[in-house]
Design a protein around this motif. Structure first.
Motif, PDB file in Angstrom:
ATOM      1  N   MET A 133      66.825   1.203  57.842  1.00  0.00           N
ATOM      2  CA  MET A 133      65.371   1.105  57.855  1.00  0.00           C
ATOM      3  C   MET A 133      64.769   1.631  59.155  1.00  0.00           C
ATOM      4  N   GLU A 134      65.556   1.716  60.213  1.00  0.00           N
ATOM      5  CA  GLU A 134      65.059   2.288  61.461  1.00  0.00           C
ATOM      6  C   GLU A 134      64.717   3.763  61.312  1.00  0.00           C
ATOM      7  N   HIS A 135      65.428   4.428  60.399  1.00  0.00           N
ATOM      8  CA  HIS A 135      65.298   5.886  60.277  1.00  0.00           C
ATOM      9  C   HIS A 135      64.528   6.330  59.026  1.00  0.00           C
ATOM     10  N   TYR A 136      64.426   5.453  58.036  1.00  0.00           N
ATOM     11  CA  TYR A 136      63.819   5.882  56.770  1.00  0.00           C
ATOM     12  C   TYR A 136      62.316   5.636  56.799  1.00  0.00           C
ATOM     13  N   GLN A 137      61.555   6.611  56.296  1.00  0.00           N
ATOM     14  CA  GLN A 137      60.101   6.528  56.325  1.00  0.00           C
ATOM     15  C   GLN A 137      59.541   6.467  54.899  1.00  0.00           C
ATOM     16  N   PHE A 138      58.969   5.325  54.533  1.00  0.00           N
ATOM     17  CA  PHE A 138      58.314   5.182  53.232  1.00  0.00           C
ATOM     18  C   PHE A 138      56.838   5.526  53.391  1.00  0.00           C
ATOM     19  N   VAL A 139      56.568   6.778  53.727  1.00  0.00           N
ATOM     20  CA  VAL A 139      55.201   7.222  53.997  1.00  0.00           C
ATOM     21  C   VAL A 139      54.976   8.587  53.349  1.00  0.00           C
ATOM     22  N   GLU A 140      53.700   8.927  53.186  1.00  0.00           N
ATOM     23  CA  GLU A 140      53.377  10.267  52.713  1.00  0.00           C
ATOM     24  C   GLU A 140      53.755  11.285  53.795  1.00  0.00           C
ATOM     25  N   ASN A 141      54.133  12.458  53.346  1.00  0.00           N
ATOM     26  CA  ASN A 141      54.554  13.546  54.229  1.00  0.00           C
ATOM     27  C   ASN A 141      55.842  13.235  54.985  1.00  0.00           C
ATOM     28  N   HIS A 142      56.664  12.362  54.404  1.00  0.00           N
ATOM     29  CA  HIS A 142      58.011  12.146  54.935  1.00  0.00           C
ATOM     30  C   HIS A 142      58.791  13.457  54.782  1.00  0.00           C
ATOM     31  N   ARG A 143      60.017  13.487  55.242  1.00  0.00           N
ATOM     32  CA  ARG A 143      60.826  14.686  55.064  1.00  0.00           C
ATOM     33  C   ARG A 143      62.211  14.340  54.509  1.00  0.00           C
ATOM     34  N   HIS A 144      62.273  13.296  53.686  1.00  0.00           N
ATOM     35  CA  HIS A 144      63.525  12.924  53.047  1.00  0.00           C
ATOM     36  C   HIS A 144      63.733  13.751  51.788  1.00  0.00           C
ATOM     37  N   ILE A 145      64.973  14.113  51.531  1.00  0.00           N
ATOM     38  CA  ILE A 145      65.306  14.919  50.353  1.00  0.00           C
ATOM     39  C   ILE A 145      66.390  14.208  49.562  1.00  0.00           C
ATOM     40  N   HIS A 146      66.100  13.956  48.288  1.00  0.00           N
ATOM     41  CA  HIS A 146      67.050  13.265  47.423  1.00  0.00           C
ATOM     42  C   HIS A 146      67.128  13.969  46.064  1.00  0.00           C
ATOM     43  N   GLY A 147      68.335  14.330  45.660  1.00  0.00           N
ATOM     44  CA  GLY A 147      68.509  14.858  44.313  1.00  0.00           C
ATOM     45  C   GLY A 147      68.192  13.817  43.265  1.00  0.00           C
ATOM     46  N   ALA A 148      68.151  12.551  43.657  1.00  0.00           N
ATOM     47  CA  ALA A 148      67.825  11.462  42.740  1.00  0.00           C
ATOM     48  C   ALA A 148      66.327  11.337  42.485  1.00  0.00           C
ATOM     49  N   ASN A 149      65.520  12.069  43.256  1.00  0.00           N
ATOM     50  CA  ASN A 149      64.064  11.991  43.081  1.00  0.00           C
ATOM     51  C   ASN A 149      63.425  13.313  43.481  1.00  0.00           C
ATOM     52  N   LEU A 150      63.564  14.268  42.602  1.00  0.00           N
ATOM     53  CA  LEU A 150      63.105  15.629  42.898  1.00  0.00           C
ATOM     54  C   LEU A 150      62.541  16.266  41.632  1.00  0.00           C
ATOM     55  N   GLY A 151      61.434  16.956  41.774  1.00  0.00           N
ATOM     56  CA  GLY A 151      60.855  17.695  40.648  1.00  0.00           C
ATOM     57  C   GLY A 151      60.271  19.005  41.130  1.00  0.00           C
ATOM     58  N   LEU A 152      60.325  20.020  40.305  1.00  0.00           N
ATOM     59  CA  LEU A 152      59.740  21.310  40.678  1.00  0.00           C
ATOM     60  C   LEU A 152      59.480  22.155  39.437  1.00  0.00           C
ATOM     61  N   SER A 153      58.589  23.098  39.596  1.00  0.00           N
ATOM     62  CA  SER A 153      58.262  23.982  38.482  1.00  0.00           C
ATOM     63  C   SER A 153      59.417  24.935  38.214  1.00  0.00           C
ATOM     64  N   ALA A 154      59.490  25.389  36.985  1.00  0.00           N
ATOM     65  CA  ALA A 154      60.522  26.351  36.618  1.00  0.00           C
ATOM     66  C   ALA A 154      60.386  27.627  37.444  1.00  0.00           C
ATOM     67  N   GLU A 155      59.142  28.030  37.685  1.00  0.00           N
ATOM     68  CA  GLU A 155      58.906  29.248  38.469  1.00  0.00           C
ATOM     69  C   GLU A 155      59.424  29.097  39.889  1.00  0.00           C
ATOM     70  N   ALA A 156      59.130  27.952  40.511  1.00  0.00           N
ATOM     71  CA  ALA A 156      59.596  27.725  41.877  1.00  0.00           C
ATOM     72  C   ALA A 156      61.111  27.630  41.927  1.00  0.00           C
ATOM     73  N   TYR A 157      61.701  26.990  40.930  1.00  0.00           N
ATOM     74  CA  TYR A 157      63.161  26.855  40.883  1.00  0.00           C
ATOM     75  C   TYR A 157      63.819  28.229  40.830  1.00  0.00           C
ATOM     76  N   ARG A 158      63.300  29.086  39.982  1.00  0.00           N
ATOM     77  CA  ARG A 158      63.877  30.432  39.850  1.00  0.00           C
ATOM     78  C   ARG A 158      63.686  31.238  41.134  1.00  0.00           C
ATOM     79  N   LYS A 159      62.486  31.185  41.706  1.00  0.00           N
ATOM     80  CA  LYS A 159      62.210  31.953  42.919  1.00  0.00           C
ATOM     81  C   LYS A 159      63.085  31.501  44.086  1.00  0.00           C
ATOM     82  N   ALA A 160      63.388  30.215  44.127  1.00  0.00           N
ATOM     83  CA  ALA A 160      64.203  29.681  45.218  1.00  0.00           C
ATOM     84  C   ALA A 160      65.694  29.890  44.986  1.00  0.00           C
ATOM     85  N   GLY A 161      66.054  30.395  43.827  1.00  0.00           N
ATOM     86  CA  GLY A 161      67.460  30.685  43.556  1.00  0.00           C
ATOM     87  C   GLY A 161      68.240  29.553  42.922  1.00  0.00           C
ATOM     88  N   GLY A 162      67.555  28.443  42.602  1.00  0.00           N
ATOM     89  CA  GLY A 162      68.224  27.338  41.930  1.00  0.00           C
ATOM     90  C   GLY A 162      69.188  26.579  42.823  1.00  0.00           C
TER      91      GLY A 162
END
Length: 233
Positions: A133-162
């Motif tokens: 909890m010292e390091h995790y930020q439950f705030v807007e504009n955090h910078r945590h990345i989790h495959g368990a909670n991720l969504g994106l448009s098909a266009e963005a997925y393709r452009k980014a290379g998947g």
């Protein structure tokens, strides 16, 4: 169409709760006019995970990669071929909120990175919870990345290379590529998912190992052979 991808490796103990929550999210009133397809990528499963997925009426893809990045990519390709315009990703040991998909779509962004809440700290103890909890930020504009909670448009997925076919950090690499192409990313704490903090985690280099290494840094014993104690936090 919205597509949901869930990679799974021997998750018979968690998959029912996961899929029940995802199907509930798919039935949100705000998505009434959207077709939603859920697919579980069964990666080298030797337990009853596939049977449970079938019994719940969800599509399953049987593969033998032992590689979460490739499993996520396979599920994404399957849904893109089926016409998905938005891709949402979670994990088989995770429960999503009822408005999970609706919130992702509501932002109108190229991608949405959400936060995670740990289901129970019982296996780790108070010291690990406090350190985390010292390091995790439950705030807007955090910078945590989790495959368990991720969504994106098909266009963005393709452009980014998947997703790269990597055994760990496939989510981090994808988001880095989204930033490289200047995709509009929303970093929100308003749609958190609840994920497992089990010490017998399945993915080397993932969230479970991160928690295990926090424990090691606090003098706790190693209970999982996947832990690479030499990797710094």
């Amino acid at each position: 169409m919205i597509g949901v991808v869930i990679p799974a490796h021997n998750e018979e103990c968690h998959i029912t709760a996961c899929l029940s929550s995802v199907l509930s999210a798919a039935a949100h009133p705000a998505l009434a006019r959207r077709k939603i397809t859920v697919v579980v990528v069964l990666d080298d499963c030797s337990d009853r995970t596939g049977e449970i997925v079938l019994a719940l009426g969800v599509s399953g893809i049987n593969v033998c990669f032992k590689n979460v990045g490739r499993a996520r990519a396979t599920g994404a390709d399957y849904l893109l071929d089926a016409g998905a315009q938005w891709l949402a990703f979670t994990d088989a040991d995770t429960v999503v909120p009822q408005d999970w998909l609706a919130r992702q779509i509501e932002f109108g962004a190229d991608a949405v990175c959400g936060t995670v809440v740990v289901d129970s700290w019982e296996e780790h103890g108070e010291l690990v919870r406090s350190k985390y909890m010292e390091h995790y930020q439950f705030v807007e504009n955090h910078r945590h990345i989790h495959g368990a909670n991720l969504g994106l448009s098909a266009e963005a997925y393709r452009k980014a290379g998947g997703f790269q076919h990597s055994a760990a950090h496939e989510d981090v690499h994808l988001v880095a590529n989204l930033e490289r192409i200047a995709a509009q990313i929303v970093w929100t704490a308003t749609n958190p998912v609840v994920t497992s903090a089990r010490r017998n985690f399945k993915c080397h280099g993932g969230f479970g190992e991160y928690l295990a290494k926090l424990g090691i840094s606090l003098g706790m014993p190693v209970l999982n052979t996947k832990v690479s104690a030499g990797i710094s936090l």
